[in-house]
Design a protein around this motif. Structure first.
Motif, mmCIF file in Angstrom:
data_model
loop_
_atom_site.group_PDB
_atom_site.id
_atom_site.type_symbol
_atom_site.label_atom_id
_atom_site.label_comp_id
_atom_site.label_asym_id
_atom_site.label_seq_id
_atom_site.Cartn_x
_atom_site.Cartn_y
_atom_site.Cartn_z
ATOM 1 N N GLY A 15 47.627 46.291 103.962
ATOM 2 C CA GLY A 15 48.153 44.994 103.513
ATOM 3 C C GLY A 15 49.636 45.085 103.182
ATOM 4 N N ALA A 66 54.944 38.776 100.721
ATOM 5 C CA ALA A 66 53.763 37.918 100.575
ATOM 6 C C ALA A 66 54.055 36.961 99.417
ATOM 7 C CB ALA A 66 52.524 38.753 100.316
ATOM 8 N N GLY A 84 60.710 44.828 99.482
ATOM 9 C CA GLY A 84 60.474 45.926 98.537
ATOM 10 C C GLY A 84 59.021 46.279 98.351
ATOM 11 N N ARG A 85 58.843 47.262 97.474
ATOM 12 C CA ARG A 85 57.499 47.768 97.186
ATOM 13 C C ARG A 85 57.504 48.343 95.772
ATOM 14 N NH1 ARG A 85 52.398 49.061 96.443
ATOM 15 N NH2 ARG A 85 51.931 51.275 96.470
ATOM 16 N N GLY A 86 56.440 48.078 95.038
ATOM 17 C CA GLY A 86 56.261 48.673 93.709
ATOM 18 C C GLY A 86 55.331 49.867 93.846
ATOM 19 N N GLN A 130 64.795 42.829 89.944
ATOM 20 C CA GLN A 130 64.317 42.435 91.273
ATOM 21 C C GLN A 130 65.199 41.338 91.867
ATOM 22 O OE1 GLN A 130 60.227 42.785 92.092
ATOM 23 N NE2 GLN A 130 60.150 41.175 93.618
ATOM 24 N N ASP A 142 52.918 36.276 96.626
ATOM 25 C CA ASP A 142 52.815 36.666 95.202
ATOM 26 C C ASP A 142 54.184 36.973 94.586
ATOM 27 O OD1 ASP A 142 52.998 38.937 96.858
ATOM 28 O OD2 ASP A 142 52.141 40.232 95.320
ATOM 29 N N GLN A 143 55.172 37.329 95.419
ATOM 30 C CA GLN A 143 56.496 37.699 94.889
ATOM 31 C C GLN A 143 57.391 36.481 94.660
ATOM 32 O OE1 GLN A 143 57.290 41.008 94.047
ATOM 33 N NE2 GLN A 143 55.104 41.222 94.452
ATOM 34 N N PRO A 171 54.334 42.679 105.176
ATOM 35 C CA PRO A 171 55.749 42.242 105.074
ATOM 36 C C PRO A 171 56.722 43.233 105.715
ATOM 37 C CG PRO A 171 54.693 42.256 102.911
ATOM 38 C CD PRO A 171 53.718 42.856 103.851
ATOM 39 N N PHE A 191 48.045 36.814 102.255
ATOM 40 C CA PHE A 191 47.580 38.163 101.936
ATOM 41 C C PHE A 191 46.569 38.637 102.970
ATOM 42 C CE2 PHE A 191 48.325 36.036 97.829
ATOM 43 C CZ PHE A 191 49.406 36.802 97.422
ATOM 44 N N LEU A 192 46.654 39.901 103.310
ATOM 45 C CA LEU A 192 45.574 40.508 104.080
ATOM 46 C C LEU A 192 44.384 40.573 103.128
ATOM 47 C CD1 LEU A 192 45.113 41.990 106.876
ATOM 48 C CD2 LEU A 192 45.208 44.089 105.548
ATOM 49 N N GLU A 195 59.292 49.010 87.499
ATOM 50 C CA GLU A 195 58.336 47.908 87.293
ATOM 51 C C GLU A 195 56.917 48.454 87.108
ATOM 52 O OE1 GLU A 195 57.497 45.709 90.872
ATOM 53 O OE2 GLU A 195 56.828 43.923 89.806
ATOM 54 N N LYS A 196 56.530 49.377 87.987
ATOM 55 C CA LYS A 196 55.164 49.910 87.933
ATOM 56 C C LYS A 196 54.962 50.749 86.680
ATOM 57 C CE LYS A 196 54.078 47.578 91.106
ATOM 58 N NZ LYS A 196 53.126 46.488 91.105
ATOM 59 N N TYR A 245 66.167 41.556 102.640
ATOM 60 C CA TYR A 245 65.791 42.324 101.444
ATOM 61 C C TYR A 245 64.280 42.243 101.261
ATOM 62 C CZ TYR A 245 64.811 42.446 96.340
ATOM 63 O OH TYR A 245 64.250 42.661 95.099
ATOM 64 N N LYS A 278 42.776 39.588 97.534
ATOM 65 C CA LYS A 278 43.626 40.295 98.494
ATOM 66 C C LYS A 278 43.297 41.780 98.486
ATOM 67 C CE LYS A 278 47.528 41.532 95.608
ATOM 68 N NZ LYS A 278 48.700 42.322 95.821
ATOM 69 N N MET A 279 43.664 42.459 99.557
ATOM 70 C CA MET A 279 43.568 43.910 99.591
ATOM 71 C C MET A 279 44.494 44.424 98.486
ATOM 72 S SD MET A 279 44.086 46.368 102.878
ATOM 73 C CE MET A 279 42.591 45.962 103.761
HETATM 74 P P1 TYM Z 1 53.983 45.400 95.964
HETATM 75 O O1 TYM Z 1 54.122 46.870 95.994
HETATM 76 O O2 TYM Z 1 52.934 44.802 95.093
HETATM 77 O O3 TYM Z 1 53.787 44.877 97.403
HETATM 78 C C1 TYM Z 1 54.668 45.241 98.462
HETATM 79 C C2 TYM Z 1 54.744 44.091 99.449
HETATM 80 O O4 TYM Z 1 53.447 43.863 100.002
HETATM 81 C C3 TYM Z 1 53.032 42.525 99.756
HETATM 82 N N1 TYM Z 1 51.581 42.596 99.582
HETATM 83 C C4 TYM Z 1 50.731 42.174 100.530
HETATM 84 N N2 TYM Z 1 50.959 41.577 101.712
HETATM 85 C C5 TYM Z 1 49.891 41.240 102.457
HETATM 86 N N3 TYM Z 1 48.610 41.474 102.062
HETATM 87 C C6 TYM Z 1 48.333 42.075 100.886
HETATM 88 N N4 TYM Z 1 47.080 42.292 100.534
HETATM 89 C C7 TYM Z 1 49.430 42.460 100.055
HETATM 90 N N5 TYM Z 1 49.555 43.056 98.835
HETATM 91 C C8 TYM Z 1 50.872 43.135 98.581
HETATM 92 C C9 TYM Z 1 53.835 42.055 98.549
HETATM 93 O O5 TYM Z 1 53.988 40.669 98.517
HETATM 94 C C10 TYM Z 1 55.151 42.770 98.807
HETATM 95 O O6 TYM Z 1 55.921 42.024 99.727
HETATM 96 N N6 TYM Z 1 57.656 43.823 92.856
HETATM 97 C C11 TYM Z 1 57.337 44.177 94.234
HETATM 98 C C12 TYM Z 1 58.388 45.080 94.879
HETATM 99 C C13 TYM Z 1 59.601 44.320 95.336
HETATM 100 C C14 TYM Z 1 59.654 43.364 96.401
HETATM 101 C C15 TYM Z 1 60.993 42.911 96.465
HETATM 102 C C16 TYM Z 1 58.675 42.889 97.290
HETATM 103 C C17 TYM Z 1 60.870 44.408 94.833
HETATM 104 N N7 TYM Z 1 61.702 43.562 95.494
HETATM 105 C C18 TYM Z 1 61.401 41.959 97.425
HETATM 106 C C19 TYM Z 1 59.079 41.953 98.245
HETATM 107 C C20 TYM Z 1 60.415 41.489 98.304
HETATM 108 C C21 TYM Z 1 55.963 44.824 94.328
HETATM 109 O O7 TYM Z 1 55.466 45.383 93.367
HETATM 110 O O8 TYM Z 1 55.404 44.755 95.596
#
Ligand code: TYM
Length: 461
Positions: free
Chosen positions: A128, A273, A117-119, A243, A275-276, A132, A302-303, A155-156, A115, A312-313
């Motif tokens: 970046g 990454a 995701g992305r916001g 989530q 942060d989640q 994941p 983080f990248l 969420e966004k 599992y 982070k980016m």
């Molecule tokens: P979001 O959209 O902020 O980020 C999407 C995924 O990218 C990772 N991420 C990064 N990884 C490497 N370098 C970076 N600079 C960078 N910026 C962001 C985040 O950790 C994420 O994995 N709430 C989440 C969406 C979500 C989700 C999940 C993410 C829902 N369920 C389960 C991961 C796993 C979000 O807003 O991700």
């Protein structure tokens, strides 16, 4: 210690304790702890107020996760028969919770699911965000398991005042196509957008898990975990249950079957990454109380931002990011301006050498260059001053142009029809999937109930 306002130098006296205390107090005021939450990522400030790089070792300790060490990597290779991904080999995917338990289950042939995701906060994702997803694709290929991808448009919307529901849905569609272009296997992958899925008639079990989680989560816990205060809106407080609910196989009976006892035992592995992690710490606290397994997690770093490794980016800072929609020329320009660990003059660089640990183009190479030997050659040449900053930037530009270009080509092939199919709630095909009979029984039961109801209605007339 006395506060700054209480301490004053006496005129004519040596600046003994008082000035010293002032200096100490000023330093204390300037330094700031690092913060890593889904909404705020910063390495903090040192005593002089300078930004610091994120300290991942410290994060592992404060979050209470485990480092991925050589022993675990060896076991991963032995169990899967695959060479660990370059991000695992280089410590970029560096921490986990219960990955060993997932390997135990996999060894015994017990199926699990992935599992991530992305916001959707912008219409194009940055490179970046693909970290994941790239890693998840590798895990899907290695383990041959189903994958659920959640697009948290709700969420966004809740979190960003300027975004309307229409905006986030538009981003959702574009981001879904970006994610598909990473190369996921359609037969094994279900992508859903929260605003669409929860109302679509397939989410009854999912919504019940959200309710179970919501009932067990207090405002205090959300404030403590996410740093929210009384000014955050009530929807933000409620969202974490969404989530978390995705980490339970019982939320998706159309994929995992309808026998709750059996399905509750299907484990979940979440690549993201770090942060989640706060979301899933809460989820793990609640899971056993709901009779479910705690989801396992695997964290990447983080990248870094183009500006430097202190942040982070981020999509909200366009100058920090290389977007998947960038042209070759834009990539070249951005890498050209990226923070360099090279010296001020070519002469000095030859004498002292470059600093790869802070050099953003070198850091990007560690994420994207597959060839370990070539990466090591570049590191040595650069650190020993034989490779200049411009040359390193060229190598990084080439690598990123190929990465973004390859992505661009695959993205062109993603049609609206393909996107719709990925986002259609449906049965997935994987090892250990529920027998067709079970799904058919569930469908038959539903038909029988409808027929019975129809019969009753007929009799009543
Ligand atoms: P979001 O959209 O902020 O980020 C999407 C995924 O990218 C990772 N991420 C990064 N990884 C490497 N370098 C970076 N600079 C960078 N910026 C962001 C985040 O950790 C994420 O994995 N709430 C989440 C969406 C979500 C989700 C999940 C993410 C829902 N369920 C389960 C991961 C796993 C979000 O807003 O991700």
């Amino acid at each position: 210690m006395a506060s700054v306002s209480e301490v004053k130098d006496e005129p004519g006296q040596p600046p003994a304790l008082t000035s010293l205390s002032l200096a100490e107090a000023a330093q204390e005021a300037k330094s700031k702890e690092q913060i890593v939450t889904p909404f705020d990522v910063s390495g903090g400030l040192d005593e002089l107020g300078n930004p610091k790089a994120i300290d991942y070792d410290k994060l592992v300790d404060t979050f209470g996760s485990q480092r991925i060490d050589k022993l675990l990597l060896d076991r991963f290779e032995k169990v899967t028969g695959h060479k660990p991904h370059r991000m695992l080999r280089r410590g970029l995917v560096f921490s986990h919770r219960d990955l060993n338990l997932i390997l135990d289950k996999y060894e015994k042939g017990i199926p699990f699911f992935l599992y991530t995701g992305r916001g959707p906060s912008s219409d194009s994702m940055h490179v970046g965000h693909t970290i994941p997803f790239e890693f998840t694709k590798y895990l899907q290929d290695v383990f041959d398991v189903p994958l659920v991808i959640m697009l948290t448009d709700d969420e966004k919307f809740y979190h960003t005042p300027r975004l309307s529901l229409k905006d986030v849905y538009k981003f959702t569609i574009q981001n879904a196509m970006d994610i598909i272009a990473v190369g996921f296997d359609m037969k094994k992958t279900f992508i859903f957008a929260d605003t669409e899925f929860v109302d679509g008639g397939f989410a009854a079990a999912f919504n019940n898990n959200v309710r179970e989680l919501g009932k067990r989560t207090t405002i205090n816990q959300i404030k403590g975990t996410f740093g929210f205060n009384d000014s955050n809106n009530i929807a933000e407080f409620a969202f974490p249950a969404m989530q978390s609910a995705t980490a339970f196989a019982t939320s998706f009976p159309f994929i995992f079957g309808t026998d709750p006892k059996k399905v509750a035992k299907v484990p979940c592995l979440i690549p993201c990454a770090i942060d989640q992690d706060p979301y899933f710490r809460q989820c793990r606290d609640n899971a056993p109380k709901m009779g479910y397994l705690k989801p396992a997690i695997i964290h990447s770093v983080f990248l870094p931002s183009l500006r430097g490794r202190e942040s982070k980016m981020s999509a909200s800072d366009a100058d920090s990011s290389i977007f998947l929609s960038d042209t070759d020329n834009q990539v070249k320009k951005k890498v050209g301006k990226a923070f360099s660990g090279g010296q001020d003059t070519a002469e000095e660089h030859r004498r002292i050498g470059g600093r790869t640990a802070v050099d953003v183009p070198f850091q990007y190479l560690t994420f994207f260059m597959e060839d370990d030997e070539e990466l090591e050659r570049i590191r040595i040449e650069y650190e020993e001053g034989r490779m200049q900053s411009g040359e390193l930037k060229m190598a990084c530009t080439k690598e990123l142009q190929a990465y973004v270009g390859g992505f661009r080509d695959r993205r062109k092939a993603v049609t609206e029809e393909i996107r719709r199919e990925f986002m259609r709630p449906r049965q997935l095909v994987f090892r250990g999937m529920p027998a067709e009979k079970e799904l058919q029984d569930a469908r038959n039961k539903r038909i029988m109930t409808l027929e019975e109801e129809l019969g009753k209605l007929k009799n009543a007339h």
